[in-house]
Design an enzyme around this catalytic site. Structure first.
Site, PDB file in Angstrom:
ATOM      1  N   HIS A 105       2.267   3.804  -9.070  1.00  0.00           N
ATOM      2  CA  HIS A 105       2.122   2.373  -9.271  1.00  0.00           C
ATOM      3  C   HIS A 105       3.327   1.645  -9.839  1.00  0.00           C
ATOM      4  CE1 HIS A 105      -1.717   2.316  -7.352  1.00  0.00           C
ATOM      5  NE2 HIS A 105      -2.428   3.168  -8.090  1.00  0.00           N
ATOM      6  N   ASP A 140       0.727  -1.228   0.056  1.00  0.00           N
ATOM      7  CA  ASP A 140       0.248  -0.044   0.093  1.00  0.00           C
ATOM      8  C   ASP A 140       0.783   1.188  -0.149  1.00  0.00           C
ATOM      9  OD1 ASP A 140      -2.405   1.430   0.013  1.00  0.00           O
ATOM     10  OD2 ASP A 140      -2.617   1.348   2.154  1.00  0.00           O
ATOM     11  N   LEU A 157      10.759 -20.491  -4.910  1.00  0.00           N
ATOM     12  CA  LEU A 157       9.622 -19.702  -4.198  1.00  0.00           C
ATOM     13  C   LEU A 157       8.437 -19.780  -5.178  1.00  0.00           C
ATOM     14  CD1 LEU A 157       9.092 -16.949  -2.308  1.00  0.00           C
ATOM     15  CD2 LEU A 157       9.595 -15.775  -4.429  1.00  0.00           C
TER      16      LEU A 157
END
Ligand code: IPE
Ligand code: IPE
Ligand code: MG
Length: 230
Positions: free
Chosen positions: A31, A14, A125
């Protein structure tokens, strides 16, 4: 850095909009800066031996934003998949998109499915990217799936329910990180984060670097987890 086996860290990335407004007077630029942080996060996660990383990229509620911002985000998601696919493949990362893909345009859906397919045998991962994801929506979709299978009420178990969630096969969240100073869940992983340790930092997502990740893990390592016991 000591980590339990099968460690699962989830991140609410965020503060992009605020970062963009502060640095470039434009939320979409924030962004973009945020997207540029993601590679570093999964590199560092791999180095630290984290097995599962779930990133909140776009919520079921984020469609409420201006069309300028939503379109900007969709362009950034496309660019990201195009640009980073080779790196993801090379690093043995397995990618899964959680959330309801159906809301995205056909070409973006195809790109997401292709990346999932290309990485499904990877053993490094496990990276879950939450796109058009909401905890309520996920629980409703899981319930619909189970009802469609005509499961008798008495046969419904926690395991069956978890297998119907988008995160099937992923362990519960151990550590939930949220950047940007907000201290709320915002409809993320409502089921999976039931006993997660929560870490909040004022750092905006585009400034969250490897060192910040290590700080969150150091915080986790200071906690005593009790799971309701004593
Ligand atoms: C998080 O950053 C990214 C998305 C929700 C897509 P925000 O865009 O929410 O940034 P702030 O909270 O407005 O600063
Ligand atoms: C949560 O952040 C969603 C993502 C980070 C993708 P929001 O910025 O949408 O959450 P609220 O509106 O502050 O609760
Ligand atoms: Mg926000």
């Amino acid at each position: 850095m000591q980590l339990p086996d099968n460690f699962h860290i989830a991140v609410i990335m965020d503060g992009n909009g605020r970062w963009g407004e502060i640095h470039k007077k434009n939320r979409v630029a924030g962004h973009e800066a945020g997207m540029n942080r993601v590679g570093e996060l999964f590199d560092e996660s791999t180095k630290l031996g984290i097995r599962h990383l779930t990133l909140f990229a776009f919520s079921t509620e984020n469609w409420k934003r201006s069309s300028f911002e939503v379109n900007g985000l969709m362009r950034i998601f496309r660019e990201y998949i195009k640009r980073e696919s080779a790196k993801i493949l090379g690093e043995n990362v397995r990618v899964k998109f959680i959330g309801d893909k159906a809301a995205f345009s056909k070409d973006l859906i195809a790109m997401m499915i292709s990346l999932e397919d290309q990485t499904k045998e990877n053993t490094g991962l496990q990276l879950n990217v939450a796109m058009n994801y909401g905890g309520h929506d996920e629980i409703l979709r899981a319930t619909r799936k189970l009802l469609a299978q005509n499961i008798a009420p008495e046969d419904l178990t926690k395991e069956l329910f978890e297998n119907a969630l988008d995160t099937a096969g992923t362990p519960p969240v151990d550590l939930l990180v949220r950047t940007s100073g907000e201290q709320r869940i915002s409809n993320f992983l409502l089921w999976q984060a039931a006993y997660a340790e929560l870490y909040f930092t004022d750092t905006l997502w585009p400034d969250f670097d490897a060192n910040e990740l290590k700080k969150s893990i150091a915080y986790y390592n200071e906690r005593t987890r009790r799971f309701g016991g004593n």
